[in-house]
Design a protein around this motif. Structure first.
Motif, PDB file in Angstrom:
ATOM      1  N   ILE A  93       0.843  -1.193   0.000  1.00  0.00           N
ATOM      2  CA  ILE A  93       0.000   0.000   0.000  1.00  0.00           C
ATOM      3  C   ILE A  93       0.881   1.247   0.000  1.00  0.00           C
ATOM      4  O   ILE A  93       1.985   1.245   0.529  1.00  0.00           O
ATOM      5  CB  ILE A  93      -0.982   0.024   1.194  1.00  0.00           C
ATOM      6  CG1 ILE A  93      -2.087   1.038   0.923  1.00  0.00           C
ATOM      7  CG2 ILE A  93      -0.255   0.281   2.492  1.00  0.00           C
ATOM      8  CD1 ILE A  93      -3.283   0.923   1.833  1.00  0.00           C
ATOM      9  N   ASP A  94       0.374   2.281  -0.609  1.00  0.00           N
ATOM     10  CA  ASP A  94       1.078   3.554  -0.693  1.00  0.00           C
ATOM     11  C   ASP A  94       0.183   4.612  -0.057  1.00  0.00           C
ATOM     12  O   ASP A  94      -0.922   4.867  -0.519  1.00  0.00           O
ATOM     13  CB  ASP A  94       1.340   3.899  -2.160  1.00  0.00           C
ATOM     14  CG  ASP A  94       2.153   5.163  -2.340  1.00  0.00           C
ATOM     15  OD1 ASP A  94       2.347   5.919  -1.372  1.00  0.00           O
ATOM     16  OD2 ASP A  94       2.592   5.401  -3.476  1.00  0.00           O
ATOM     17  N   LYS A  95       0.644   5.217   1.005  1.00  0.00           N
ATOM     18  CA  LYS A  95      -0.120   6.248   1.707  1.00  0.00           C
ATOM     19  C   LYS A  95       0.319   7.658   1.299  1.00  0.00           C
ATOM     20  O   LYS A  95       0.097   8.618   2.030  1.00  0.00           O
ATOM     21  CB  LYS A  95       0.018   6.081   3.229  1.00  0.00           C
ATOM     22  CG  LYS A  95      -0.682   4.859   3.769  1.00  0.00           C
ATOM     23  CD  LYS A  95      -2.175   5.042   3.724  1.00  0.00           C
ATOM     24  CE  LYS A  95      -2.887   3.957   4.481  1.00  0.00           C
ATOM     25  NZ  LYS A  95      -4.322   4.164   4.503  1.00  0.00           N
ATOM     26  N   GLY A  96       0.983   7.763   0.154  1.00  0.00           N
ATOM     27  CA  GLY A  96       1.397   9.074  -0.322  1.00  0.00           C
ATOM     28  C   GLY A  96       2.461   9.688   0.558  1.00  0.00           C
ATOM     29  O   GLY A  96       3.496   9.089   0.805  1.00  0.00           O
ATOM     30  N   ASP A  97       2.189  10.879   1.067  1.00  0.00           N
ATOM     31  CA  ASP A  97       3.161  11.596   1.903  1.00  0.00           C
ATOM     32  C   ASP A  97       3.258  11.048   3.319  1.00  0.00           C
ATOM     33  O   ASP A  97       4.179  11.377   4.053  1.00  0.00           O
ATOM     34  CB  ASP A  97       2.792  13.086   1.986  1.00  0.00           C
ATOM     35  CG  ASP A  97       2.915  13.768   0.642  1.00  0.00           C
ATOM     36  OD1 ASP A  97       3.651  13.254  -0.222  1.00  0.00           O
ATOM     37  OD2 ASP A  97       2.272  14.811   0.454  1.00  0.00           O
ATOM     38  N   ARG A  98       2.288  10.233   3.714  1.00  0.00           N
ATOM     39  CA  ARG A  98       2.275   9.690   5.077  1.00  0.00           C
ATOM     40  C   ARG A  98       2.980   8.339   5.124  1.00  0.00           C
ATOM     41  O   ARG A  98       2.968   7.605   4.145  1.00  0.00           O
ATOM     42  CB  ARG A  98       0.835   9.514   5.553  1.00  0.00           C
ATOM     43  CG  ARG A  98       0.077  10.829   5.633  1.00  0.00           C
ATOM     44  CD  ARG A  98      -1.377  10.588   5.930  1.00  0.00           C
ATOM     45  NE  ARG A  98      -1.940   9.833   4.808  1.00  0.00           N
ATOM     46  CZ  ARG A  98      -3.031   9.097   4.866  1.00  0.00           C
ATOM     47  NH1 ARG A  98      -3.711   8.989   5.970  1.00  0.00           N
ATOM     48  NH2 ARG A  98      -3.472   8.455   3.802  1.00  0.00           N
ATOM     49  N   PRO A  99       3.574   7.985   6.243  1.00  0.00           N
ATOM     50  CA  PRO A  99       4.175   6.651   6.372  1.00  0.00           C
ATOM     51  C   PRO A  99       3.103   5.570   6.234  1.00  0.00           C
ATOM     52  O   PRO A  99       1.945   5.768   6.615  1.00  0.00           O
ATOM     53  CB  PRO A  99       4.765   6.653   7.781  1.00  0.00           C
ATOM     54  CG  PRO A  99       4.878   8.083   8.166  1.00  0.00           C
ATOM     55  CD  PRO A  99       3.784   8.799   7.441  1.00  0.00           C
ATOM     56  N   SER A 100       3.499   4.434   5.688  1.00  0.00           N
ATOM     57  CA  SER A 100       2.597   3.292   5.513  1.00  0.00           C
ATOM     58  C   SER A 100       2.842   2.262   6.609  1.00  0.00           C
ATOM     59  O   SER A 100       3.959   2.116   7.106  1.00  0.00           O
ATOM     60  CB  SER A 100       2.831   2.638   4.150  1.00  0.00           C
ATOM     61  OG  SER A 100       2.457   3.493   3.110  1.00  0.00           O
ATOM     62  N   ASN A 149      -8.122  -1.673  10.061  1.00  0.00           N
ATOM     63  CA  ASN A 149      -8.035  -0.214  10.110  1.00  0.00           C
ATOM     64  C   ASN A 149      -7.501   0.272  11.458  1.00  0.00           C
ATOM     65  O   ASN A 149      -6.798   1.281  11.524  1.00  0.00           O
ATOM     66  CB  ASN A 149      -9.399   0.421   9.848  1.00  0.00           C
ATOM     67  CG  ASN A 149      -9.881   0.127   8.449  1.00  0.00           C
ATOM     68  OD1 ASN A 149      -9.118   0.224   7.487  1.00  0.00           O
ATOM     69  ND2 ASN A 149     -11.138  -0.249   8.320  1.00  0.00           N
ATOM     70  N   GLU A 150      -7.817  -0.452  12.495  1.00  0.00           N
ATOM     71  CA  GLU A 150      -7.441  -0.057  13.845  1.00  0.00           C
ATOM     72  C   GLU A 150      -5.935  -0.037  14.059  1.00  0.00           C
ATOM     73  O   GLU A 150      -5.412   0.768  14.823  1.00  0.00           O
ATOM     74  CB  GLU A 150      -8.101  -0.979  14.881  1.00  0.00           C
ATOM     75  CG  GLU A 150      -9.597  -0.819  14.997  1.00  0.00           C
ATOM     76  CD  GLU A 150     -10.403  -1.534  13.916  1.00  0.00           C
ATOM     77  OE1 GLU A 150      -9.804  -2.120  12.986  1.00  0.00           O
ATOM     78  OE2 GLU A 150     -11.633  -1.497  13.997  1.00  0.00           O
ATOM     79  N   VAL A 151      -5.196  -0.938  13.356  1.00  0.00           N
ATOM     80  CA  VAL A 151      -3.751  -1.015  13.562  1.00  0.00           C
ATOM     81  C   VAL A 151      -3.065   0.319  13.268  1.00  0.00           C
ATOM     82  O   VAL A 151      -2.025   0.634  13.844  1.00  0.00           O
ATOM     83  CB  VAL A 151      -3.102  -2.151  12.730  1.00  0.00           C
ATOM     84  CG1 VAL A 151      -3.574  -3.514  13.212  1.00  0.00           C
ATOM     85  CG2 VAL A 151      -3.337  -1.968  11.251  1.00  0.00           C
ATOM     86  N   TYR A 152      -3.671   1.119  12.407  1.00  0.00           N
ATOM     87  CA  TYR A 152      -3.082   2.417  12.072  1.00  0.00           C
ATOM     88  C   TYR A 152      -3.143   3.406  13.238  1.00  0.00           C
ATOM     89  O   TYR A 152      -2.406   4.379  13.264  1.00  0.00           O
ATOM     90  CB  TYR A 152      -3.774   3.016  10.847  1.00  0.00           C
ATOM     91  CG  TYR A 152      -3.249   2.455   9.547  1.00  0.00           C
ATOM     92  CD1 TYR A 152      -2.172   3.056   8.900  1.00  0.00           C
ATOM     93  CD2 TYR A 152      -3.811   1.326   8.979  1.00  0.00           C
ATOM     94  CE1 TYR A 152      -1.673   2.543   7.717  1.00  0.00           C
ATOM     95  CE2 TYR A 152      -3.320   0.808   7.794  1.00  0.00           C
ATOM     96  CZ  TYR A 152      -2.252   1.417   7.168  1.00  0.00           C
ATOM     97  OH  TYR A 152      -1.765   0.902   5.996  1.00  0.00           O
ATOM     98  N   PRO A 202       4.395  -0.466  13.318  1.00  0.00           N
ATOM     99  CA  PRO A 202       5.577  -0.355  12.463  1.00  0.00           C
ATOM    100  C   PRO A 202       5.227   0.390  11.170  1.00  0.00           C
ATOM    101  O   PRO A 202       4.583  -0.155  10.280  1.00  0.00           O
ATOM    102  CB  PRO A 202       5.957  -1.810  12.191  1.00  0.00           C
ATOM    103  CG  PRO A 202       4.686  -2.568  12.357  1.00  0.00           C
ATOM    104  CD  PRO A 202       3.883  -1.828  13.380  1.00  0.00           C
ATOM    105  N   LEU A 203       5.619   1.642  11.111  1.00  0.00           N
ATOM    106  CA  LEU A 203       5.369   2.470   9.944  1.00  0.00           C
ATOM    107  C   LEU A 203       6.681   2.726   9.221  1.00  0.00           C
ATOM    108  O   LEU A 203       7.741   2.727   9.831  1.00  0.00           O
ATOM    109  CB  LEU A 203       4.739   3.798  10.351  1.00  0.00           C
ATOM    110  CG  LEU A 203       3.416   3.722  11.113  1.00  0.00           C
ATOM    111  CD1 LEU A 203       2.976   5.120  11.545  1.00  0.00           C
ATOM    112  CD2 LEU A 203       2.338   3.050  10.276  1.00  0.00           C
TER     113      LEU A 203
END
Length: 153
Positions: free
Chosen positions: A33-40, A118-121, A127-128
């Motif tokens: 997955i790619d979260k753009g500017d945010r860490p994944s 979703n909760e893991v975020y 681990p990001l």
């Protein structure tokens, strides 16, 4: 392919995403997955159907076979290579009407209130990572898939 679909654009090569290809065949593409500017969240893998189709119910039998096999193989690879204790699998279709499955690991010592794909975020110690870390995860998962064929399960 659809002109206005993010996933189709990714498969056409008109947009870049984080990481590197983990697996690809005539039916599916697997990447991180790619979260753009945010860490994944590291290990959050996407399995995309290559043909533009909105849901699981739109799969052909051959696509369903390929999708199911790679789902099992990638889940095992993430569990083994990333030391996950559990794998969440989710198809929602809410954001992009192109069939894709989220494979999301839960790691040891994740507090129960953060269990869920979703909760893991929300877990502060999750681990990001950014592209350099994502590439390492992709390479470990890809190597596992190459070294362990489906017949070996």
């Amino acid at each position: 392919m659809s002109e206005d679909c993010f996933i189709c654009a990714k498969h056409r090569g008109t947009i870049d995403t984080a990481g590197v290809k983990i697996y690809e065949d005539e039916f599916v593409y697997v990447g991180h997955i790619d979260k753009g500017d945010r860490p994944s969240y590291l290990g959050h893998i996407m399995i995309d159907l290559k043909r533009h189709a909105p849901s699981l119910g739109d799969l052909t039998i051959k696509e369903a076979h390929a999708f199911g096999q790679i789902m099992a193989r990638v889940s095992r690879a993430v569990k083994e290579t990333e030391n996950a204790e559990h794998i969440y699998a989710l198809v929602s279709g809410n954001s992009v009407a192109h069939l894709h499955m989220h494979i999301v690991p839960r790691f040891p010592n994740t507090p129960e209130e953060y269990w869920g794909p979703n909760e893991v975020y929300g877990w502060a110690e999750a681990p990001l990572g950014r592209n350099e870390d994502i590439i390492k995860v992709c390479e470990r998962v890809r190597n596992y898939l190459e070294e362990n064929t489906y017949e070996e399960f």
